[in-house]
Scaffold this motif. Sequence first.
Motif, PDB file in Angstrom:
ATOM      1  N   GLY A   1      35.713  38.650  38.805  1.00 16.57           N
ATOM      2  CA  GLY A   1      36.392  38.584  37.518  1.00 16.57           C
ATOM      3  C   GLY A   1      37.796  38.017  37.561  1.00 16.57           C
ATOM      4  O   GLY A   1      38.453  37.892  36.521  1.00 16.57           O
ATOM      5  N   ARG A   2      38.287  37.643  38.751  1.00 15.50           N
ATOM      6  CA  ARG A   2      39.644  37.114  38.863  1.00 15.50           C
ATOM      7  C   ARG A   2      39.712  35.643  38.453  1.00 15.50           C
ATOM      8  O   ARG A   2      38.790  34.855  38.697  1.00 15.50           O
ATOM      9  CB  ARG A   2      40.164  37.273  40.291  1.00 15.50           C
ATOM     10  CG  ARG A   2      40.600  38.696  40.612  1.00 15.50           C
ATOM     11  CD  ARG A   2      41.081  38.815  42.040  1.00 15.50           C
ATOM     12  NE  ARG A   2      41.755  40.096  42.259  1.00 15.50           N
ATOM     13  CZ  ARG A   2      42.114  40.561  43.446  1.00 15.50           C
ATOM     14  NH1 ARG A   2      41.852  39.841  44.541  1.00 15.50           N
ATOM     15  NH2 ARG A   2      42.721  41.717  43.553  1.00 15.50           N
ATOM     16  N   LEU A   3      40.840  35.281  37.846  1.00 14.75           N
ATOM     17  CA  LEU A   3      41.123  33.908  37.426  1.00 14.75           C
ATOM     18  C   LEU A   3      41.983  33.238  38.488  1.00 14.75           C
ATOM     19  O   LEU A   3      42.963  33.823  38.963  1.00 14.75           O
ATOM     20  CB  LEU A   3      41.857  33.930  36.089  1.00 14.75           C
ATOM     21  CG  LEU A   3      42.417  32.608  35.550  1.00 14.75           C
ATOM     22  CD1 LEU A   3      41.293  31.622  35.273  1.00 14.75           C
ATOM     23  CD2 LEU A   3      43.231  32.871  34.280  1.00 14.75           C
ATOM     24  N   LEU A   4      41.630  32.029  38.866  1.00 12.54           N
ATOM     25  CA  LEU A   4      42.368  31.285  39.889  1.00 12.54           C
ATOM     26  C   LEU A   4      43.219  30.194  39.242  1.00 12.54           C
ATOM     27  O   LEU A   4      42.712  29.387  38.468  1.00 12.54           O
ATOM     28  CB  LEU A   4      41.392  30.658  40.896  1.00 12.54           C
ATOM     29  CG  LEU A   4      41.984  29.757  41.978  1.00 12.54           C
ATOM     30  CD1 LEU A   4      42.950  30.545  42.879  1.00 12.54           C
ATOM     31  CD2 LEU A   4      40.870  29.128  42.818  1.00 12.54           C
TER      32      LEU A   4
ATOM     33  N   PRO B   1      35.018  30.680  41.130  1.00 10.23           N
ATOM     34  CA  PRO B   1      35.820  31.358  40.112  1.00 10.23           C
ATOM     35  C   PRO B   1      36.382  30.338  39.130  1.00 10.23           C
ATOM     36  O   PRO B   1      36.629  29.182  39.496  1.00 10.23           O
ATOM     37  CB  PRO B   1      36.943  32.012  40.926  1.00 10.23           C
ATOM     38  CG  PRO B   1      37.005  31.241  42.193  1.00 10.23           C
ATOM     39  CD  PRO B   1      35.601  30.822  42.481  1.00 10.23           C
ATOM     40  N   PRO B   2      36.567  30.716  37.858  1.00  7.77           N
ATOM     41  CA  PRO B   2      37.191  29.795  36.906  1.00  7.77           C
ATOM     42  C   PRO B   2      38.568  29.412  37.425  1.00  7.77           C
ATOM     43  O   PRO B   2      39.362  30.283  37.804  1.00  7.77           O
ATOM     44  CB  PRO B   2      37.263  30.612  35.616  1.00  7.77           C
ATOM     45  CG  PRO B   2      37.133  32.033  36.036  1.00  7.77           C
ATOM     46  CD  PRO B   2      36.297  32.039  37.271  1.00  7.77           C
ATOM     47  N   THR B   3      38.853  28.107  37.455  1.00 14.19           N
ATOM     48  CA  THR B   3      40.034  27.598  38.142  1.00 14.19           C
ATOM     49  C   THR B   3      40.798  26.639  37.242  1.00 14.19           C
ATOM     50  O   THR B   3      40.218  25.671  36.727  1.00 14.19           O
ATOM     51  CB  THR B   3      39.619  26.868  39.435  1.00 14.19           C
ATOM     52  OG1 THR B   3      38.858  27.766  40.269  1.00 14.19           O
ATOM     53  CG2 THR B   3      40.821  26.367  40.201  1.00 14.19           C
TER      54      THR B   3
ATOM     55  N   ALA C   1      46.189  37.694  32.596  1.00 16.31           N
ATOM     56  CA  ALA C   1      45.242  38.336  33.508  1.00 16.31           C
ATOM     57  C   ALA C   1      45.843  39.419  34.387  1.00 16.31           C
ATOM     58  O   ALA C   1      45.099  40.231  34.952  1.00 16.31           O
ATOM     59  CB  ALA C   1      44.579  37.272  34.385  1.00 16.31           C
ATOM     60  N   GLY C   2      47.162  39.451  34.538  1.00 16.72           N
ATOM     61  CA  GLY C   2      47.804  40.491  35.338  1.00 16.72           C
ATOM     62  C   GLY C   2      47.258  40.559  36.743  1.00 16.72           C
ATOM     63  O   GLY C   2      47.245  39.575  37.482  1.00 16.72           O
ATOM     64  N   ALA C   3      46.760  41.743  37.124  1.00 18.07           N
ATOM     65  CA  ALA C   3      46.244  41.944  38.472  1.00 18.07           C
ATOM     66  C   ALA C   3      44.948  41.196  38.729  1.00 18.07           C
ATOM     67  O   ALA C   3      44.493  41.103  39.873  1.00 18.07           O
ATOM     68  CB  ALA C   3      46.029  43.443  38.722  1.00 18.07           C
ATOM     69  N   GLU C   4      44.347  40.648  37.669  1.00 19.02           N
ATOM     70  CA  GLU C   4      43.122  39.859  37.822  1.00 19.02           C
ATOM     71  C   GLU C   4      43.426  38.380  38.030  1.00 19.02           C
ATOM     72  O   GLU C   4      42.545  37.531  37.842  1.00 19.02           O
ATOM     73  CB  GLU C   4      42.229  40.033  36.588  1.00 19.02           C
ATOM     74  CG  GLU C   4      41.757  41.459  36.381  1.00 19.02           C
ATOM     75  CD  GLU C   4      40.988  41.985  37.595  1.00 19.02           C
ATOM     76  OE1 GLU C   4      40.036  41.316  38.006  1.00 19.02           O
ATOM     77  OE2 GLU C   4      41.377  43.034  38.129  1.00 19.02           O
ATOM     78  N   ALA C   5      44.671  38.054  38.423  1.00 18.51           N
ATOM     79  CA  ALA C   5      45.084  36.659  38.628  1.00 18.51           C
ATOM     80  C   ALA C   5      45.333  36.386  40.104  1.00 18.51           C
ATOM     81  O   ALA C   5      45.901  37.207  40.825  1.00 18.51           O
ATOM     82  CB  ALA C   5      46.345  36.367  37.834  1.00 18.51           C
TER      83      ALA C   5
ATOM     84  N   CYS D   1      38.510  36.210  45.351  1.00 13.56           N
ATOM     85  CA  CYS D   1      37.809  36.091  44.076  1.00 13.56           C
ATOM     86  C   CYS D   1      36.372  36.588  44.122  1.00 13.56           C
ATOM     87  O   CYS D   1      35.592  36.343  43.205  1.00 13.56           O
ATOM     88  CB  CYS D   1      37.837  34.632  43.594  1.00 13.56           C
ATOM     89  SG  CYS D   1      39.500  34.026  43.236  1.00 13.56           S
ATOM     90  N   SER D   2      36.016  37.280  45.195  1.00  7.75           N
ATOM     91  CA  SER D   2      34.649  37.797  45.344  1.00  7.75           C
ATOM     92  C   SER D   2      34.661  39.314  45.442  1.00  7.75           C
ATOM     93  O   SER D   2      35.633  39.920  45.894  1.00  7.75           O
ATOM     94  CB  SER D   2      33.997  37.218  46.608  1.00  7.75           C
ATOM     95  OG  SER D   2      33.924  35.817  46.547  1.00  7.75           O
TER      96      SER D   2
END
Length: 336
Positions: free
Chosen positions: A154-157, A181-183, A269-273, A334-335
């Motif tokens: 779920g992380r955004l790159l 991952p979405p980049t 995204a905060g911590a999901e970035a 990202c996994s």
Amino acid sequence: MAAAVKVLVVDDSLTMRALLSGALERIPGVVVVGSADGAEEARAMRQQFHPDVMTLDVEMPGMSGIDYLAELMADRPMPVIMFSTRTEAGAEASIEALRLGAIDCFPKPKVAVAAEFDKILAKLGKRIKAAKGAVVKSSAASKSVAAPPIEWNGRLLAIGGEAAATQALFDLFGSFSANCPPTVVVQHLGAGLAGTLIDKMAAEIAPKIVLAEDGMAIEQGTIYLAPPGDHHVVVDGWPNGRLRMLARDAVAGERPSISILFASVAKAAGAEAVGLLLGADGEDGEAGVRALQAGGGYCIAPAEQRADGFVMTRRMASQPVPPDQLSRSVIRLCSK
């Protein structure tokens, strides 16, 4: 006081050699040690003068600038800045040069007069000074192999870098699976090069790669490259985020800005970035890294290996990563 950057100018045109050499000599801290009319003379002058940086014309009779660059990068890599025509063929040659490891590509002035060189002098001087001592990767390195599908967490790159990051991006994206991952990428490319880069990458990598547009949904398996020009690219919302184009002033002389992208990703995204900073030699990017970390995100950057074995990175990243482990580190972050 730092030693002057020694530059070798290579161009088949006597007029262009004289104009470029004259322009470079006006940059404090830069000295032109020689000018060559082609690959053969350049080889001899490199042995004689040991330049720190070479400027090289793409279009030369006999051995072309691209062929000579490929020779250089496979044999004894060094920092090279290319000059190319403002044509479609010139754009393709510029991307190929960057892929081979050139530091940057500049369009040749439309008219061979000193005033035309003055327009690019500040940026050219900045690139030349940053290129001195840069570790240049051999183009003879093994080709990347696409990884198996990932279980995305779920992380955004977000990725930022100079034109010199092109080789690293080919390596990185070549190792991405189709469901990467979405980049979102901001790269400081010259005008007219982004589309050519996308076309070349699309034929070789597993994920989808597109030019970023306002309102685009950000989806797994897609890489979004920000177009150079009049707008910054930001991420609006996460998850289920969208891209937005902002018509604001340049940041640290750059538009689109790495820092603005990173800051927007941190807010959305905060911590999901996850941020990756590649080959950035200017001020753009530093504020973005701070914003990303303040928002709980994680930022990595290629490490530099010094002679004493000390590994460091210039850009305040959360973690310095050896260049040959960048892909593995990104995929792991990202996994699940």
